[in-house]
Design a protein around this motif. Structure first.
Motif, PDB file in Angstrom:
ATOM      1  N   LEU A 277      37.643  41.312  42.859  1.00  0.00           N
ATOM      2  CA  LEU A 277      37.637  40.786  41.495  1.00  0.00           C
ATOM      3  C   LEU A 277      36.779  41.672  40.607  1.00  0.00           C
ATOM      4  CD1 LEU A 277      37.076  36.997  42.287  1.00  0.00           C
ATOM      5  CD2 LEU A 277      39.245  38.197  42.030  1.00  0.00           C
ATOM      6  N   ARG A 278      37.309  41.973  39.390  1.00  0.00           N
ATOM      7  CA  ARG A 278      36.571  42.806  38.440  1.00  0.00           C
ATOM      8  C   ARG A 278      36.451  42.143  37.072  1.00  0.00           C
ATOM      9  NH1 ARG A 278      35.894  47.839  40.768  1.00  0.00           N
ATOM     10  NH2 ARG A 278      37.289  48.281  42.506  1.00  0.00           N
ATOM     11  N   GLN A 279      37.138  41.038  36.880  1.00  0.00           N
ATOM     12  CA  GLN A 279      37.033  40.280  35.637  1.00  0.00           C
ATOM     13  C   GLN A 279      36.620  38.851  35.985  1.00  0.00           C
ATOM     14  OE1 GLN A 279      40.732  40.618  33.563  1.00  0.00           O
ATOM     15  NE2 GLN A 279      40.540  42.833  33.255  1.00  0.00           N
ATOM     16  N   LEU A 298      28.710  31.668  42.841  1.00  0.00           N
ATOM     17  CA  LEU A 298      28.931  31.652  41.392  1.00  0.00           C
ATOM     18  C   LEU A 298      28.280  32.888  40.780  1.00  0.00           C
ATOM     19  CD1 LEU A 298      27.748  28.412  42.211  1.00  0.00           C
ATOM     20  CD2 LEU A 298      29.357  28.114  40.324  1.00  0.00           C
ATOM     21  N   PHE A 299      29.109  33.770  40.186  1.00  0.00           N
ATOM     22  CA  PHE A 299      28.614  35.044  39.661  1.00  0.00           C
ATOM     23  C   PHE A 299      28.771  35.161  38.147  1.00  0.00           C
ATOM     24  CE2 PHE A 299      29.788  35.989  44.088  1.00  0.00           C
ATOM     25  CZ  PHE A 299      28.596  36.534  44.547  1.00  0.00           C
ATOM     26  N   VAL A 308      30.191  43.971  38.439  1.00  0.00           N
ATOM     27  CA  VAL A 308      31.340  44.846  38.160  1.00  0.00           C
ATOM     28  C   VAL A 308      32.401  44.675  39.239  1.00  0.00           C
ATOM     29  CG1 VAL A 308      29.992  46.520  36.869  1.00  0.00           C
ATOM     30  CG2 VAL A 308      30.214  46.781  39.352  1.00  0.00           C
ATOM     31  N   LEU A 309      31.995  44.099  40.395  1.00  0.00           N
ATOM     32  CA  LEU A 309      32.938  43.898  41.491  1.00  0.00           C
ATOM     33  C   LEU A 309      32.428  42.796  42.405  1.00  0.00           C
ATOM     34  CD1 LEU A 309      35.326  44.784  43.429  1.00  0.00           C
ATOM     35  CD2 LEU A 309      33.667  46.318  44.501  1.00  0.00           C
ATOM     36  N   GLU A 439      44.921  42.182  42.324  1.00  0.00           N
ATOM     37  CA  GLU A 439      44.256  40.932  42.639  1.00  0.00           C
ATOM     38  C   GLU A 439      44.926  39.751  41.926  1.00  0.00           C
ATOM     39  OE1 GLU A 439      42.690  43.530  41.269  1.00  0.00           O
ATOM     40  OE2 GLU A 439      41.726  44.415  43.027  1.00  0.00           O
ATOM     41  N   TYR A 440      45.291  39.996  40.647  1.00  0.00           N
ATOM     42  CA  TYR A 440      45.934  38.943  39.860  1.00  0.00           C
ATOM     43  C   TYR A 440      47.271  38.528  40.485  1.00  0.00           C
ATOM     44  CZ  TYR A 440      48.531  36.906  35.970  1.00  0.00           C
ATOM     45  OH  TYR A 440      49.295  36.088  35.202  1.00  0.00           O
TER      46      TYR A 440
END
Length: 480
Positions: A277-279, A298-299, A308-309, A439-440
């Motif tokens: 994940l990047r977003q 939870l980030f 960023v990742l 990923e999406y």
């Protein structure tokens, strides 16, 4: 005949002189004779006698030398004895000081004994503390830690691997081009201490940086037991030059390895393969769980600093000398090197620091036992449904509660009750590729598959909506 007469005359003269000689002259003749005899005797000494005399002289000198050394040793021993007696007398005198002076000295001692970055000198004893549901165990000498959840039966269940004194869960620092695994690098000094609400670890990479990892325990809801941790990682540049610094963390999880799936998204969709994940949005959290315990990562949201990742993969994929792992979205949590071994990695942005400058990275962890609901999403969303506020707090052995420091402000995020899934909706007229990532697409397909496998409880409307979403993605790809 004439010759014989001359000889006789000479003999008579000789005897006359001899008998008429003075006594003193005779004594002189005797002394001369004696000296001559001594000389003759010395000249006649044998070679063996000379060697014997030489050996005796050598032995005499050696005995004198040994005697001098013995006298020196006795003198030294005497001085040492006197010094020891004086030290004992001084110590005895020191112990006789008033108790007030001794107490003052003890109070002053911590100020004199300081190690890196102002930390007081710590004990090497292991740390083991419990706050509500959460138990934290630390090995200060190794700089390792583990997190456990205490259930209703007062049994502690680990949520991270306990292998090799917890060494597989670690924070990493990248300074320039150098990558340092903080709990395994022999050049890094480690320490730990208890705090009022948790523990703090410190890692001193000499002449590079000091990293502090602080675990602060609190309750996500006012009426619940302590069930969450705010993790604050601080990096300070202690070198004498400006440098680039990055931080990442790898958590070797164990709960999902005894469950049907290793991880679940916020919309309860199982994660079957590696993802990156990047977003992020506040609802980008995910869960590692089994029948006994749940752990929530939870980030994003509240005070969290967006990474960023975030990668979810097999542990061997993340345990690499490379800074960013080599992920494959179609690869499951099994590899040739490691079977059924999942882990989570988070990487944060790069910071350029001058000497003594610092930065913080923050994220949250939340826990629940059995079927009890997780509450971590309310930390980052800051909007708690009314029906949850009046819910009784889960039973625990500690009975402690704490008000979280993270919930002082409200945000405009939607409440979780309105969030149907963690996949963003693409505008119908969108020609952008920003959101169309591997990923999406993987998460979209996984969600459709999960809904289709739900049997009698299948949500047909949701499947239709997701298929429409998939059509929109395909349309964007055709225009590429």
């Amino acid at each position: 005949m004439k010759k014989s007469r001359f000889v006789l005359v000479y003999i008579l003269i000789f005897f006359t002189l001899v008998f008429n000689a003075d006594a003193s002259e005779l004594n002189s003749i005797g002394r001369i004779s004696s000296s001559f005899e001594t000389y003759v005797y010395n000249a006649k000494m044998t070679k063996e006698e000379k060697e014997k005399a030489k050996i005796e002289e050598k032995a005499r000198k050696k005995a004198e030398k040994e005697k001098a050394a013995l006298e020196k040793l006795e003198k030294k021993e005497k001085a040492a004895k006197e010094k020891a007696q004086k030290a004992a007398a001084d110590k005895s005198k020191k112990n006789e000081k008033p108790a007030a002076d001794t107490k003052a000295k003890k109070e002053k001692q911590p100020e004199e004994k300081k190690n890196f970055t102002g930390w007081e000198e710590q004990s090497t004893k292991n740390i083991d503390v419990t706050y509500g549901l959460i138990r934290i165990k630390v090995r200060p000498k190794k700089g390792t830690f583990n997190l456990l959840v205490v259930n209703e039966d007062n049994k502690s269940i680990p949520v991270l691997s306990q292998a090799n004194e917890y060494i597989t869960t670690s924070f990493y620092l990248k300074a320039g081009k150098r990558i340092i695994k903080l709990n395994e690098d022999p050049t890094v000094k480690t320490a730990a201490r208890k705090t009022s609400d948790g523990v703090e670890l410190a890692y001193n990479a000499d002449n590079i940086a000091v990293v502090f990892i602080k675990f602060s325990c609190f309750s996500a809801l006012d009426n619940s037991d302590i069930d969450s941790i705010k993790v604050t990682a601080s990096v300070i540049n202690t070198s004498n030059k400006k440098n680039d610094f990055e931080l990442k963390a790898v958590f070797d999880t164990v709960l999902g390895e005894t469950d049907r799936h290793h991880f679940y998204t916020a919309s309860k969709v199982p994660v079957k393969n590696e993802i990156a994940l990047r977003q992020f949005t506040p609802d980008s959290w995910f869960v590692s769980k089994n029948d006994n315990v749940s752990m929530q990562f939870l980030f994003c949201g509240s005070e969290a600093t967006k990474p960023v990742l975030v990668a979810v993969a097999n542990y061997s994929t993340l345990d690499t000398s490379r800074w960013e792992p080599d992920l494959t979205v179609l690869r499951s949590f099994d590899t040739v090197l490691s079977y059924n071994n999942s882990a989570v990695e988070a990487q944060w942005t790069k910071h350029k620091l001058s000497t003594d400058e610092s930065f913080d990275e923050i994220f949250y962890l939340s826990f629940a036992t059995g079927d009890n609901p997780l509450t971590g999403q309310y930390i980052v969303e800051q909007d708690i449904p009314e029906d949850f506020v009046n819910k009784p707090a889960p039973k625990t052995s500690s009975g402690k509660t704490a008000k979280p420091s993270d919930k002082n402000t409200k945000t405009n995020e939607k409440p979780s009750s309105e969030i149907k899934e963690d996949i963003p909706v693409l505008p119908k007229d969108s020609n952008s590729f920003d959101r169309v990532t591997n990923e999406y697409i993987q998460r979209l397909l996984a969600q459709i598959e999960a809904l289709e496998d739900s049997g009698d409880n299948v949500n047909r409307d949701e499947i239709i909506r997701l298929n429409a979403e998939l059509d929109a993605v395909l349309e964007i790809l055709r225009k590429k």
